[in-house]
Design a protein around this motif. Structure first.
Motif, PDB file in Angstrom:
ATOM      1  N   VAL A 180     -52.927  43.628  45.522  1.00 40.74           N
ATOM      2  CA  VAL A 180     -53.425  43.695  44.142  1.00 40.74           C
ATOM      3  C   VAL A 180     -54.848  43.134  44.015  1.00 40.74           C
ATOM      4  O   VAL A 180     -55.687  43.723  43.321  1.00 40.74           O
ATOM      5  N   PRO A 181     -55.185  42.000  44.685  1.00 35.51           N
ATOM      6  CA  PRO A 181     -56.565  41.525  44.594  1.00 35.51           C
ATOM      7  C   PRO A 181     -57.584  42.551  45.065  1.00 35.51           C
ATOM      8  O   PRO A 181     -58.671  42.672  44.470  1.00 35.51           O
ATOM      9  N   LEU A 182     -57.250  43.287  46.108  1.00 39.17           N
ATOM     10  CA  LEU A 182     -58.185  44.308  46.613  1.00 39.17           C
ATOM     11  C   LEU A 182     -58.353  45.426  45.590  1.00 39.17           C
ATOM     12  O   LEU A 182     -59.476  45.881  45.319  1.00 39.17           O
ATOM     13  N   VAL A 183     -57.228  45.878  45.020  1.00 38.13           N
ATOM     14  CA  VAL A 183     -57.280  46.962  44.034  1.00 38.13           C
ATOM     15  C   VAL A 183     -57.988  46.489  42.758  1.00 38.13           C
ATOM     16  O   VAL A 183     -58.875  47.171  42.223  1.00 38.13           O
ATOM     17  N   ALA A 184     -57.598  45.295  42.292  1.00 37.82           N
ATOM     18  CA  ALA A 184     -58.198  44.770  41.052  1.00 37.82           C
ATOM     19  C   ALA A 184     -59.692  44.543  41.229  1.00 37.82           C
ATOM     20  O   ALA A 184     -60.487  44.878  40.336  1.00 37.82           O
ATOM     21  N   GLY A 185     -60.093  43.980  42.376  1.00 35.33           N
ATOM     22  CA  GLY A 185     -61.517  43.757  42.635  1.00 35.33           C
ATOM     23  C   GLY A 185     -62.284  45.066  42.709  1.00 35.33           C
ATOM     24  O   GLY A 185     -63.374  45.199  42.145  1.00 35.33           O
ATOM     25  N   GLY A 186     -61.677  46.045  43.410  1.00 36.07           N
ATOM     26  CA  GLY A 186     -62.321  47.358  43.531  1.00 36.07           C
ATOM     27  C   GLY A 186     -62.492  48.048  42.198  1.00 36.07           C
ATOM     28  O   GLY A 186     -63.533  48.666  41.930  1.00 36.07           O
ATOM     29  N   LEU A 190     -66.292  48.344  39.368  1.00 34.85           N
ATOM     30  CA  LEU A 190     -66.777  49.630  38.850  1.00 34.85           C
ATOM     31  C   LEU A 190     -67.369  49.484  37.449  1.00 34.85           C
ATOM     32  O   LEU A 190     -68.240  50.259  37.053  1.00 34.85           O
ATOM     33  N   VAL A 191     -66.900  48.477  36.717  1.00 34.16           N
ATOM     34  CA  VAL A 191     -67.376  48.274  35.344  1.00 34.16           C
ATOM     35  C   VAL A 191     -68.874  47.991  35.315  1.00 34.16           C
ATOM     36  O   VAL A 191     -69.580  48.406  34.391  1.00 34.16           O
ATOM     37  N   ILE A 192     -69.373  47.288  36.335  1.00 33.11           N
ATOM     38  CA  ILE A 192     -70.795  46.912  36.295  1.00 33.11           C
ATOM     39  C   ILE A 192     -71.697  47.916  36.997  1.00 33.11           C
ATOM     40  O   ILE A 192     -72.913  47.775  36.938  1.00 33.11           O
ATOM     41  N   VAL A 193     -71.106  48.901  37.660  1.00 35.98           N
ATOM     42  CA  VAL A 193     -71.932  49.874  38.403  1.00 35.98           C
ATOM     43  C   VAL A 193     -72.955  50.570  37.500  1.00 35.98           C
ATOM     44  O   VAL A 193     -74.133  50.680  37.857  1.00 35.98           O
ATOM     45  N   PRO A 194     -72.555  51.017  36.285  1.00 41.21           N
ATOM     46  CA  PRO A 194     -73.562  51.693  35.454  1.00 41.21           C
ATOM     47  C   PRO A 194     -74.488  50.723  34.718  1.00 41.21           C
ATOM     48  O   PRO A 194     -75.399  51.168  34.025  1.00 41.21           O
ATOM     49  N   LEU A 195     -74.266  49.425  34.862  1.00 40.49           N
ATOM     50  CA  LEU A 195     -75.067  48.439  34.133  1.00 40.49           C
ATOM     51  C   LEU A 195     -76.138  47.836  35.036  1.00 40.49           C
ATOM     52  O   LEU A 195     -75.952  47.732  36.242  1.00 40.49           O
ATOM     53  N   GLU A 196     -77.253  47.421  34.434  1.00 39.57           N
ATOM     54  CA  GLU A 196     -78.279  46.689  35.168  1.00 39.57           C
ATOM     55  C   GLU A 196     -78.074  45.208  34.869  1.00 39.57           C
ATOM     56  O   GLU A 196     -78.548  44.696  33.860  1.00 39.57           O
ATOM     57  N   VAL A 197     -77.356  44.517  35.717  1.00 39.51           N
ATOM     58  CA  VAL A 197     -77.006  43.126  35.421  1.00 39.51           C
ATOM     59  C   VAL A 197     -77.373  42.221  36.592  1.00 39.51           C
ATOM     60  O   VAL A 197     -77.529  42.676  37.726  1.00 39.51           O
ATOM     61  N   SER A 198     -77.510  40.924  36.276  1.00 40.52           N
ATOM     62  CA  SER A 198     -77.726  39.932  37.329  1.00 40.52           C
ATOM     63  C   SER A 198     -76.391  39.644  38.010  1.00 40.52           C
ATOM     64  O   SER A 198     -75.328  40.064  37.533  1.00 40.52           O
ATOM     65  N   PHE A 199     -76.469  38.887  39.094  1.00 43.14           N
ATOM     66  CA  PHE A 199     -75.248  38.537  39.820  1.00 43.14           C
ATOM     67  C   PHE A 199     -74.286  37.745  38.932  1.00 43.14           C
ATOM     68  O   PHE A 199     -73.083  38.007  38.895  1.00 43.14           O
ATOM     69  N   GLY A 200     -74.846  36.772  38.184  1.00 40.91           N
ATOM     70  CA  GLY A 200     -73.998  35.933  37.330  1.00 40.91           C
ATOM     71  C   GLY A 200     -73.297  36.729  36.248  1.00 40.91           C
ATOM     72  O   GLY A 200     -72.089  36.593  36.039  1.00 40.91           O
ATOM     73  N   ILE A 201     -74.060  37.555  35.541  1.00 40.52           N
ATOM     74  CA  ILE A 201     -73.477  38.403  34.492  1.00 40.52           C
ATOM     75  C   ILE A 201     -72.476  39.372  35.113  1.00 40.52           C
ATOM     76  O   ILE A 201     -71.398  39.616  34.552  1.00 40.52           O
ATOM     77  N   GLY A 202     -72.838  39.927  36.253  1.00 40.01           N
ATOM     78  CA  GLY A 202     -71.946  40.871  36.938  1.00 40.01           C
ATOM     79  C   GLY A 202     -70.620  40.233  37.293  1.00 40.01           C
ATOM     80  O   GLY A 202     -69.554  40.834  37.109  1.00 40.01           O
ATOM     81  N   LEU A 208     -63.816  39.335  33.965  1.00 42.97           N
ATOM     82  CA  LEU A 208     -63.009  39.695  32.791  1.00 42.97           C
ATOM     83  C   LEU A 208     -62.233  40.986  33.053  1.00 42.97           C
ATOM     84  O   LEU A 208     -61.048  41.100  32.695  1.00 42.97           O
ATOM     85  N   ALA A 209     -62.918  41.952  33.681  1.00 41.49           N
ATOM     86  CA  ALA A 209     -62.251  43.222  33.989  1.00 41.49           C
ATOM     87  C   ALA A 209     -61.087  43.003  34.955  1.00 41.49           C
ATOM     88  O   ALA A 209     -60.029  43.627  34.822  1.00 41.49           O
ATOM     89  N   ALA A 210     -61.295  42.097  35.926  1.00 47.12           N
ATOM     90  CA  ALA A 210     -60.226  41.816  36.897  1.00 47.12           C
ATOM     91  C   ALA A 210     -59.018  41.194  36.200  1.00 47.12           C
ATOM     92  O   ALA A 210     -57.871  41.529  36.510  1.00 47.12           O
ATOM     93  N   ILE A 211     -59.280  40.288  35.255  1.00 48.51           N
ATOM     94  CA  ILE A 211     -58.182  39.688  34.489  1.00 48.51           C
ATOM     95  C   ILE A 211     -57.417  40.776  33.732  1.00 48.51           C
ATOM     96  O   ILE A 211     -56.175  40.773  33.693  1.00 48.51           O
TER      97      ILE A 211
ATOM     98  N   LEU B  54     -61.434  37.275  42.788  1.00 45.35           N
ATOM     99  CA  LEU B  54     -62.781  36.745  42.549  1.00 45.35           C
ATOM    100  C   LEU B  54     -63.555  36.575  43.857  1.00 45.35           C
ATOM    101  O   LEU B  54     -64.766  36.813  43.907  1.00 45.35           O
ATOM    102  N   ILE B  55     -62.857  36.168  44.908  1.00 42.45           N
ATOM    103  CA  ILE B  55     -63.532  36.040  46.209  1.00 42.45           C
ATOM    104  C   ILE B  55     -64.051  37.403  46.656  1.00 42.45           C
ATOM    105  O   ILE B  55     -65.189  37.533  47.124  1.00 42.45           O
ATOM    106  N   LEU B  56     -63.202  38.431  46.496  1.00 45.34           N
ATOM    107  CA  LEU B  56     -63.649  39.785  46.845  1.00 45.34           C
ATOM    108  C   LEU B  56     -64.830  40.197  45.968  1.00 45.34           C
ATOM    109  O   LEU B  56     -65.785  40.830  46.444  1.00 45.34           O
ATOM    110  N   LEU B  57     -64.759  39.808  44.690  1.00 42.40           N
ATOM    111  CA  LEU B  57     -65.842  40.182  43.773  1.00 42.40           C
ATOM    112  C   LEU B  57     -67.176  39.520  44.146  1.00 42.40           C
ATOM    113  O   LEU B  57     -68.239  40.062  43.848  1.00 42.40           O
ATOM    114  N   PHE B  58     -67.116  38.325  44.761  1.00 42.27           N
ATOM    115  CA  PHE B  58     -68.367  37.713  45.222  1.00 42.27           C
ATOM    116  C   PHE B  58     -69.135  38.706  46.082  1.00 42.27           C
ATOM    117  O   PHE B  58     -70.346  38.884  45.956  1.00 42.27           O
ATOM    118  N   PHE B  59     -68.412  39.356  46.987  1.00 44.20           N
ATOM    119  CA  PHE B  59     -69.055  40.319  47.874  1.00 44.20           C
ATOM    120  C   PHE B  59     -69.457  41.584  47.108  1.00 44.20           C
ATOM    121  O   PHE B  59     -70.611  42.014  47.162  1.00 44.20           O
TER     122      PHE B  59
END
Lengths: 231, 128
Positions: A180-186, A190-202, A208-211, B54-59
């Motif tokens: 699930v972490p891999l799927v949720a992270g993946g 995707l939510v930030i792909v169309p956005l121009e954001v910094s690392f922190g904002i991203g 939030l999207a993962a939650i 979140l760890i995966l998201l870091f990358f």
């Protein structure tokens, strides 16, 4: 004190090594940018915020205003708002303990403590954070002194942190036997792909999207994971 | 290098202290939430699955933002992922975290400082 440090040391050791080397890299980088040997140590002691510290040095060196730096650092650290969640049911009793726990709760300490198969008592968790903190500061001091004395640059030390993250991710997947972490992270990224954001904002937006994704998974597909305690 | 009229001084120290307070509030945010949140049924699942995510998201986020900033180098990423995979393999085989980290750093140094030293300045553009 010793009875707390003894179990904490083997837990913290991997991050301590990574922090010492990356802290030394920070000290080297900052002194090479003209910060002298003392300011990098002061920054590490007061901020203790890895990537944000590198950002501060880079932006100061580029002549950025302090307000600009503050905003970027704030955004960069937005991801931290999630970090206390796993420790809510196991928080330290004393006010000082809670303050130290919060101050020392970095990316790596969070990852380390949440990867443990059993929940450590709060004093041990605080000790792990403290050991990591002092390793980071000690590494910064050494790197600053070396940076003042020798004009060398060994960037590969910074890769220790990436290696540590890779190990922790592997251990998270092994510990919980879930993809699930891999799927949720993946999905979340995707939510930030169309956005121009910094690392922190991203990190904040995708966090939030993962939650949302994990919550949706929890609601739609109840499993034994939902029945146990929340530690 | 820091400009001659650089900000280092008492003002910078105050900036660091205020910034530290900000970081503290961010890190401690869940501690200030109402008790009802702790009894939220989903929290148990989040506690287990969010850290790995979140760890995966870091990358993932660092790769995406680097790509958006135009400093993403696919071959650098490929080489560094290969080094990480080798390191994870060593970790799964030997279960020695410190040895794994040392191996990763050594491999990275050999590859980027000797094998492809001419591209050194791009070596860390994606790392979290």
């Amino acid at each position: 004190m010793l009875s707390t440090l003894r179990p904490a040391l083997p837990i913290a050791a991997p991050v301590m090594v990574g922090y010492f080397t990356v802290g030394a890299t920070f000290g080297l980088t900052a002194t090479q940018a003209g910060f002298g040997w003392l300011w990098p140590v002061v920054i590490s002691l007061i901020q203790f915020a890895g990537a944000a510290q590198f950002m501060i040095v880079a932006m100061v060196a580029q002549g950025a205003a302090l307000t600009e730096i503050a905003l970027v650092v704030f955004l960069l650290n937005l991801r931290h708002v999630f970090y206390g969640l796993p420790f809510l049911n196991n928080r330290p009793r004393s006010l000082v303990g809670r303050i130290l726990m919060i101050f020392w709760l970095t990316d790596e300490t969070y990852s380390l403590l949440t990867t443990r198969t059993q929940t450590d008592p709060p004093p041990v968790q605080i000790a792990v954070g403290g050991l990591n903190y002092f390793s980071w500061a000690a590494g910064t001091l050494l790197g600053s002194i070396i940076g003042q004395l020798l004009p060398l640059q060994i960037d590969s030390f910074a890769f220790a942190l990436s290696a540590l993250f890779a190990i922790l991710l592997t251990e998270q997947i092994r510990a919980h036997r879930s993809v699930v972490p891999l799927v949720a992270g993946g999905l979340a990224v995707l939510v930030i792909v169309p956005l121009e954001v910094s690392f922190g904002i991203g990190m904040f937006i995708s966090g939030l999207a993962a939650i949302a994704v994990i919550t949706l998974w929890h609601v739609l597909r109840p499993t034994p994971l939902n029945k146990g305690n929340s530690s | 290098m820091i400009p001659d009229e650089g900000p280092l001084g008492w003002g910078f120290l105050a900036f660091l202290l205020i910034g530290a307070a900000g970081v503290f509030v961010q890190r401690g945010a869940p501690y200030f939430l109402p008790r009802a949140v702790m009894d939220w049924p989903v929290l148990g699942t989040l506690n287990r699955l969010l850290p790995g995510t979140l760890i995966l998201l870091f990358f993932l986020v660092s790769w995406v933002t680097q790509a958006q900033a135009g400093v993403f180098k696919a071959w650098v990423l490929g080489v560094e992922i290969a080094i990480l995979l080798v390191s994870v393999g060593i970790h799964l085989l030997l279960r020695q975290v410190l040895l794994t980290i040392a191996t990763a750093v050594a491999l990275h140094y050999v590859v980027f400082h000797h094998a492809v030293g001419w591209f050194l300045e791009t070596a860390f553009s994606w790392s979290p």
